[in-house]
Write an enzyme that holds these catalytic residues in place. Structure first.
Site, PDB file in Angstrom:
ATOM      1  N   ASP A 138     -10.017   3.727   1.748  1.00 43.23           N
ATOM      2  CA  ASP A 138     -10.286   3.352   3.149  1.00 43.23           C
ATOM      3  C   ASP A 138     -10.864   4.536   3.912  1.00 43.23           C
ATOM      4  O   ASP A 138     -11.751   4.373   4.749  1.00 43.23           O
ATOM      5  CB  ASP A 138      -8.998   2.891   3.856  1.00 43.23           C
ATOM      6  CG  ASP A 138      -8.636   1.452   3.504  1.00 43.23           C
ATOM      7  OD1 ASP A 138      -9.527   0.698   3.072  1.00 43.23           O
ATOM      8  OD2 ASP A 138      -7.449   1.098   3.664  1.00 43.23           O
ATOM      9  N   LYS A 142       0.812  -1.229   0.000  1.00 44.63           N
ATOM     10  CA  LYS A 142       0.000   0.000   0.000  1.00 44.63           C
ATOM     11  C   LYS A 142       0.846   1.282   0.000  1.00 44.63           C
ATOM     12  O   LYS A 142       0.457   2.276  -0.589  1.00 44.63           O
ATOM     13  CB  LYS A 142      -0.937   0.005   1.206  1.00 44.63           C
ATOM     14  CG  LYS A 142      -2.172  -0.876   1.054  1.00 44.63           C
ATOM     15  CD  LYS A 142      -3.051  -0.715   2.284  1.00 44.63           C
ATOM     16  CE  LYS A 142      -4.399  -1.332   2.107  1.00 44.63           C
ATOM     17  NZ  LYS A 142      -5.306  -1.052   3.244  1.00 44.63           N
TER      18      LYS A 142
HETATM   19  P1  NAP Z   1      -0.633  -2.655  10.257  1.00 45.04           P
HETATM   20  O1  NAP Z   1      -0.213  -1.532   9.372  1.00 45.04           O
HETATM   21  O2  NAP Z   1       0.225  -3.850  10.387  1.00 45.04           O
HETATM   22  O3  NAP Z   1      -0.892  -2.003  11.715  1.00 45.04           O
HETATM   23  C1  NAP Z   1      -1.315  -2.781  12.783  1.00 45.04           C
HETATM   24  C2  NAP Z   1      -1.259  -2.010  14.092  1.00 45.04           C
HETATM   25  O4  NAP Z   1      -1.663  -2.908  15.120  1.00 45.04           O
HETATM   26  C3  NAP Z   1       0.138  -1.518  14.480  1.00 45.04           C
HETATM   27  O5  NAP Z   1       0.003  -0.381  15.297  1.00 45.04           O
HETATM   28  C4  NAP Z   1       0.669  -2.688  15.300  1.00 45.04           C
HETATM   29  O6  NAP Z   1       1.628  -2.335  16.267  1.00 45.04           O
HETATM   30  C5  NAP Z   1      -0.590  -3.107  16.039  1.00 45.04           C
HETATM   31  N1  NAP Z   1      -0.510  -4.512  16.431  1.00 45.04           N
HETATM   32  C6  NAP Z   1      -0.350  -5.574  15.604  1.00 45.04           C
HETATM   33  N2  NAP Z   1      -0.324  -6.720  16.334  1.00 45.04           N
HETATM   34  C7  NAP Z   1      -0.436  -6.341  17.635  1.00 45.04           C
HETATM   35  C8  NAP Z   1      -0.456  -7.047  18.869  1.00 45.04           C
HETATM   36  N3  NAP Z   1      -0.349  -8.379  18.908  1.00 45.04           N
HETATM   37  N4  NAP Z   1      -0.571  -6.348  20.025  1.00 45.04           N
HETATM   38  C9  NAP Z   1      -0.674  -5.003  19.987  1.00 45.04           C
HETATM   39  N5  NAP Z   1      -0.665  -4.265  18.847  1.00 45.04           N
HETATM   40  C10 NAP Z   1      -0.553  -4.934  17.687  1.00 45.04           C
HETATM   41  O7  NAP Z   1      -2.065  -3.220   9.815  1.00 45.04           O
HETATM   42  P2  NAP Z   1      -3.247  -2.394   9.129  1.00 45.04           P
HETATM   43  O8  NAP Z   1      -3.122  -2.451   7.663  1.00 45.04           O
HETATM   44  O9  NAP Z   1      -3.320  -1.078   9.799  1.00 45.04           O
HETATM   45  O10 NAP Z   1      -4.541  -3.295   9.497  1.00 45.04           O
HETATM   46  C11 NAP Z   1      -4.953  -3.427  10.827  1.00 45.04           C
HETATM   47  C12 NAP Z   1      -6.334  -4.074  10.893  1.00 45.04           C
HETATM   48  O11 NAP Z   1      -7.290  -3.267  10.223  1.00 45.04           O
HETATM   49  C13 NAP Z   1      -6.426  -5.455  10.249  1.00 45.04           C
HETATM   50  O12 NAP Z   1      -7.203  -6.275  11.091  1.00 45.04           O
HETATM   51  C14 NAP Z   1      -7.168  -5.192   8.952  1.00 45.04           C
HETATM   52  O13 NAP Z   1      -7.927  -6.308   8.500  1.00 45.04           O
HETATM   53  C15 NAP Z   1      -8.095  -4.061   9.381  1.00 45.04           C
HETATM   54  N6  NAP Z   1      -8.534  -3.227   8.250  1.00 45.04           N
HETATM   55  C16 NAP Z   1      -9.878  -3.200   7.986  1.00 45.04           C
HETATM   56  C17 NAP Z   1     -10.341  -2.428   6.941  1.00 45.04           C
HETATM   57  C18 NAP Z   1     -11.807  -2.398   6.641  1.00 45.04           C
HETATM   58  O14 NAP Z   1     -12.174  -1.947   5.538  1.00 45.04           O
HETATM   59  N7  NAP Z   1     -12.687  -2.828   7.527  1.00 45.04           N
HETATM   60  C19 NAP Z   1      -9.445  -1.676   6.158  1.00 45.04           C
HETATM   61  C20 NAP Z   1      -8.081  -1.713   6.468  1.00 45.04           C
HETATM   62  C21 NAP Z   1      -7.638  -2.503   7.526  1.00 45.04           C
HETATM   63  P3  NAP Z   1       3.226  -2.354  15.925  1.00 45.04           P
HETATM   64  O15 NAP Z   1       3.419  -1.208  14.956  1.00 45.04           O
HETATM   65  O16 NAP Z   1       3.839  -2.166  17.248  1.00 45.04           O
HETATM   66  O17 NAP Z   1       3.502  -3.686  15.287  1.00 45.04           O
END
Ligand code: NAP
Length: 285
Positions: free
Chosen positions: A107, A71
């Site tokens: 998004d 992305k």
């Molecule tokens: P990302 O860029 O990897 O960010 C994830 C965030 O969560 C980071 O702040 C990460 O912390 C934290 N995190 C991950 N694992 C963790 C854990 N075990 N304990 C505490 N914090 C944790 O992912 P993303 O792209 O933002 O996506 C995140 C979520 O949003 C996913 O579940 C995705 O499916 C959902 N999402 C949904 C939509 C929708 O349309 N509904 C759209 C986009 C995303 P660190 O930086 O410290 O690793």
């Protein structure tokens, strides 16, 4: 409207085998009378992204969705990036206009449209965002666009929460905290909405939830989890049991897809068809 013209679309990411996008867009294209619009998974390793993007031009793809891990990195390979995507720093939709590739981030549209559907007014609210990753950036920008009064980011890594807050300081009152800190807990007490943007609680780890004490929230605060698989996460189940209003991630996913479809075709999709295809796909898992 419909057309018998052939057009190709796909989703760039790695892995993409789990993606619901081919199922959702194919259903929408069929329902709209575009039998020759193809939508394919395009599994792309990071080192091959440039060639895959050039391939969209070479193969006359009309558009593509973009997912993890491309992305942000895809932006440098595009001819133009729209303003929202530039501020967020991520593109999830690419449109090919005669060999000119433009990147968008739908998004933020999906997030705000889902809030509007839930009748939540973000103007002047105090929002708490859990997590400081890619989705948090889109959510944060959406809240800034709606002029939220104050935005609190809580994350396991306070440096990341702080860095994200600083990136958006020009657009609103944003602060980052360690989500275990007393200062963060104090902020939760005045939140109008809490939005989980971490994957905590996502399938298959459905017994996880972010470490927020929902008892601290004022009565009526909305608990929003953008995870869509499962639709009701442990966070939402807990909030619902406490009598708090909740919102799941399905509407954001569908509404960001609706906007991408509009960018691809110039028309609006049948959202019920997209929703049915998504639910069927999730049930098959
Ligand atoms: P990302 O860029 O990897 O960010 C994830 C965030 O969560 C980071 O702040 C990460 O912390 C934290 N995190 C991950 N694992 C963790 C854990 N075990 N304990 C505490 N914090 C944790 O992912 P993303 O792209 O933002 O996506 C995140 C979520 O949003 C996913 O579940 C995705 O499916 C959902 N999402 C949904 C939509 C929708 O349309 N509904 C759209 C986009 C995303 P660190 O930086 O410290 O690793």
């Amino acid at each position: 409207m419909g057309s018998s013209e052939i057009k190709n679309f796909g989703i760039l990411g790695y892995p993409v085998g789990h993606s619901m996008s081919p199922r959702i867009y194919r259903a929408a294209f069929d329902a709209a009378g575009f039998p020759n619009y193809n939508y394919v998974p395009l599994p792309t390793h990071a080192g091959k992204l440039y060639f895959a993007v050039e391939g969209l031009k070479g193969l006359d793809f009309r558009g593509a969705n973009v997912t993890i891990p491309h992305k942000s990195t895809i932006m440098k390979f595009l001819d133009a990036v729209d303003a929202d995507a530039m501020i967020i720093g991520a593109v999830n939709t690419v449109v090919n206009d005669g060999g000119i590739l433009t990147g968008y981030n739908t998004d933020v549209y999906g997030f705000l449209a889902a809030l509007a559907e839930a009748n939540f007014l973000a103007e002047d609210c105090h929002a708490v965002i859990l997590g400081a990753g890619g989705a948090a950036r889109a959510v944060l920008w959406g809240l800034c666009k709606r002029r939220a009064e104050c935005i609190t980011i809580g994350a396991r890594n306070p440096q990341k929460a702080d860095a994200l807050a600083k990136d958006f300081l020009n657009y609103g009152r944003v602060e980052g905290f360690d989500w275990h800190s007393d200062e963060f807990k104090e902020m939760v007490r005045t939140a109008d909405i809490v939005i989980n943007t971490t994957p905590l609680g996502m399938y298959p780890e459905v017994d996880d939830m972010p470490p927020i004490d929902l008892k601290l929230l004022p009565e009526g605060a909305l608990v929003y989890d953008i995870i869509y698989n499962p639709a009701e996460t442990k966070l939402l189940r807990t909030a619902r049991a406490m009598g708090l209003p909740t919102l799941d991630g399905l509407s954001m996913l569908l509404l960001q897809g609706k906007e991408a479809y509009r960018l691809f075709t110039g028309e609006l999709p049948d959202l019920d068809v997209m929703k049915a295809a998504l639910e069927e796909g999730l049930n098959l898992r």
